[in-house]
Design a protein around this motif. Structure first.
Motif, PDB file in Angstrom:
ATOM      1  N   SER A  30       0.842  -1.192   0.000  1.00 21.44           N
ATOM      2  CA  SER A  30       0.000   0.000   0.000  1.00 21.44           C
ATOM      3  C   SER A  30       0.882   1.248   0.000  1.00 21.44           C
ATOM      4  N   TYR A  31       0.277   2.341  -0.443  1.00 26.66           N
ATOM      5  CA  TYR A  31       1.020   3.611  -0.475  1.00 26.66           C
ATOM      6  C   TYR A  31       1.444   4.047   0.918  1.00 26.66           C
ATOM      7  N   THR A  32       0.555   3.846   1.882  1.00 28.83           N
ATOM      8  CA  THR A  32       0.869   4.251   3.256  1.00 28.83           C
ATOM      9  C   THR A  32       2.080   3.494   3.779  1.00 28.83           C
ATOM     10  N   ALA A  33       2.117   2.191   3.548  1.00 26.44           N
ATOM     11  CA  ALA A  33       3.253   1.386   4.005  1.00 26.44           C
ATOM     12  C   ALA A  33       4.533   1.814   3.289  1.00 26.44           C
ATOM     13  N   ALA A  34       4.423   2.073   2.000  1.00 23.13           N
ATOM     14  CA  ALA A  34       5.606   2.514   1.241  1.00 23.13           C
ATOM     15  C   ALA A  34       6.129   3.836   1.781  1.00 23.13           C
ATOM     16  N   LEU A  35       5.213   4.772   2.019  1.00 24.05           N
ATOM     17  CA  LEU A  35       5.635   6.083   2.539  1.00 24.05           C
ATOM     18  C   LEU A  35       6.244   5.965   3.930  1.00 24.05           C
ATOM     19  N   THR A  36       5.693   5.095   4.760  1.00 23.41           N
ATOM     20  CA  THR A  36       6.246   4.893   6.102  1.00 23.41           C
ATOM     21  C   THR A  36       7.665   4.335   6.011  1.00 23.41           C
ATOM     22  N   THR A  37       7.833   3.323   5.173  1.00 21.26           N
ATOM     23  CA  THR A  37       9.152   2.702   5.020  1.00 21.26           C
ATOM     24  C   THR A  37      10.158   3.692   4.442  1.00 21.26           C
ATOM     25  N   LEU A  38       9.754   4.423   3.412  1.00 17.36           N
ATOM     26  CA  LEU A  38      10.655   5.398   2.800  1.00 17.36           C
ATOM     27  C   LEU A  38      10.976   6.554   3.745  1.00 17.36           C
ATOM     28  N   SER A  39      10.009   6.962   4.546  1.00 17.05           N
ATOM     29  CA  SER A  39      10.265   8.020   5.532  1.00 17.05           C
ATOM     30  C   SER A  39      11.277   7.556   6.567  1.00 17.05           C
ATOM     31  N   ASP A  40      11.157   6.305   6.994  1.00 15.54           N
ATOM     32  CA  ASP A  40      12.145   5.746   7.923  1.00 15.54           C
ATOM     33  C   ASP A  40      13.520   5.690   7.273  1.00 15.54           C
ATOM     34  N   SER A  41      13.554   5.290   6.016  1.00 15.92           N
ATOM     35  CA  SER A  41      14.820   5.236   5.276  1.00 15.92           C
ATOM     36  C   SER A  41      15.447   6.622   5.148  1.00 15.92           C
ATOM     37  N   LEU A  42      14.614   7.613   4.860  1.00 16.46           N
ATOM     38  CA  LEU A  42      15.112   8.987   4.754  1.00 16.46           C
ATOM     39  C   LEU A  42      15.677   9.472   6.079  1.00 16.46           C
ATOM     40  N   ARG A  43      14.982   9.191   7.142  1.00 18.35           N
ATOM     41  CA  ARG A  43      15.443   9.609   8.468  1.00 18.35           C
ATOM     42  C   ARG A  43      16.824   9.009   8.759  1.00 18.35           C
ATOM     43  N   ILE A  44      17.006   7.732   8.453  1.00 17.71           N
ATOM     44  CA  ILE A  44      18.287   7.067   8.680  1.00 17.71           C
ATOM     45  C   ILE A  44      19.372   7.670   7.786  1.00 17.71           C
ATOM     46  N   SER A  45      19.038   7.884   6.526  1.00 19.84           N
ATOM     47  CA  SER A  45      20.007   8.464   5.586  1.00 19.84           C
ATOM     48  C   SER A  45      20.461   9.848   6.034  1.00 19.84           C
ATOM     49  N   VAL A  46      19.518  10.659   6.467  1.00 19.90           N
ATOM     50  CA  VAL A  46      19.863  12.007   6.926  1.00 19.90           C
ATOM     51  C   VAL A  46      20.731  11.943   8.181  1.00 19.90           C
ATOM     52  N   LEU A  47      20.405  11.032   9.084  1.00 18.43           N
ATOM     53  CA  LEU A  47      21.217  10.887  10.303  1.00 18.43           C
ATOM     54  C   LEU A  47      22.638  10.429   9.982  1.00 18.43           C
ATOM     55  N   CYS A  48      22.764   9.497   9.051  1.00 18.15           N
ATOM     56  CA  CYS A  48      24.076   8.939   8.722  1.00 18.15           C
ATOM     57  C   CYS A  48      24.902   9.833   7.803  1.00 18.15           C
ATOM     58  N   TYR A  49      24.242  10.420   6.803  1.00  9.84           N
ATOM     59  CA  TYR A  49      24.974  11.122   5.750  1.00  9.84           C
ATOM     60  C   TYR A  49      24.685  12.611   5.645  1.00  9.84           C
ATOM     61  N   GLY A  50      23.542  13.036   6.160  1.00  7.34           N
ATOM     62  CA  GLY A  50      23.136  14.428   6.052  1.00  7.34           C
ATOM     63  C   GLY A  50      22.085  14.611   4.969  1.00  7.34           C
ATOM     64  N   GLU A  51      21.464  15.781   4.972  1.00 10.19           N
ATOM     65  CA  GLU A  51      20.385  16.084   4.028  1.00 10.19           C
ATOM     66  C   GLU A  51      20.877  16.229   2.603  1.00 10.19           C
ATOM     67  N   ASP A  52      22.115  16.666   2.430  1.00 10.21           N
ATOM     68  CA  ASP A  52      22.634  16.961   1.098  1.00 10.21           C
ATOM     69  C   ASP A  52      23.502  15.835   0.547  1.00 10.21           C
ATOM     70  N   HIS A  53      23.111  14.622   0.829  1.00 16.74           N
ATOM     71  CA  HIS A  53      23.830  13.447   0.346  1.00 16.74           C
ATOM     72  C   HIS A  53      23.018  12.778  -0.764  1.00 16.74           C
ATOM     73  N   PRO A  54      23.687  12.187  -1.759  1.00 14.24           N
ATOM     74  CA  PRO A  54      22.964  11.528  -2.851  1.00 14.24           C
ATOM     75  C   PRO A  54      21.974  10.455  -2.392  1.00 14.24           C
ATOM     76  N   ASP A  55      22.315   9.715  -1.338  1.00  7.31           N
ATOM     77  CA  ASP A  55      21.387   8.691  -0.839  1.00  7.31           C
ATOM     78  C   ASP A  55      20.105   9.322  -0.314  1.00  7.31           C
ATOM     79  N   SER A  56      20.237  10.430   0.381  1.00 11.94           N
ATOM     80  CA  SER A  56      19.050  11.140   0.883  1.00 11.94           C
ATOM     81  C   SER A  56      18.229  11.665  -0.293  1.00 11.94           C
ATOM     82  N   ALA A  57      18.917  12.198  -1.300  1.00 13.31           N
ATOM     83  CA  ALA A  57      18.223  12.725  -2.475  1.00 13.31           C
ATOM     84  C   ALA A  57      17.466  11.628  -3.212  1.00 13.31           C
ATOM     85  N   GLU A  58      18.069  10.446  -3.310  1.00 12.18           N
ATOM     86  CA  GLU A  58      17.405   9.338  -3.999  1.00 12.18           C
ATOM     87  C   GLU A  58      16.169   8.880  -3.232  1.00 12.18           C
TER      88      GLU A  58
END
Length: 106
Positions: free
Chosen positions: A1-29
């Motif tokens: 479902s879209y909700t589950a996808a958004l939840t998972t991707l939001s968690d992934s974004l949070r981890i990426s930002v914590l590890c690499y920062g907001e201006d990292h290619p992984d966060s952008a992807e």
């Protein structure tokens, strides 16, 4: 479902930002992936918001003529296309294609 996808991707974004920062290619992807889910569910405003941030980061990291920049431009074009702004969409599609051709030396 879209909700589950958004939840998972939001968690992934949070981890990426914590590890690499907001201006990292992984966060952008991940931002771009969130935009794709919003586009699929018809929330064009949210899709555009995430694509615009992804584009800003990718341009800053890679420069203007990079395939990742081209992909985001094409995705933004899709938002415009779905919203009925076909001329704007076509300009972005052509811009993305030109970058892809340049990067592949075609």
């Amino acid at each position: 479902s879209y909700t589950a996808a958004l939840t998972t991707l939001s968690d992934s974004l949070r981890i990426s930002v914590l590890c690499y920062g907001e201006d990292h290619p992984d966060s952008a992807e991940t931002l771009s992936s969130i935009g794709m889910v919003h586009l699929a569910r018809g929330d064009y405003e949210a899709a555009m918001k995430f694509y615009q941030v992804s584009l800003r980061v990718k341009r800053a990291v890679y420069g203007e003529d990079h395939p990742d920049v081209a992909r985001v431009l094409i995705r933004i074009g899709m938002v415009y296309d779905e919203g009925g702004r076909h001329g704007k969409a076509m300009r972005l599609y052509k811009q993305g294609l030109a970058i892809q051709r340049l990067s592949l030396a075609l």
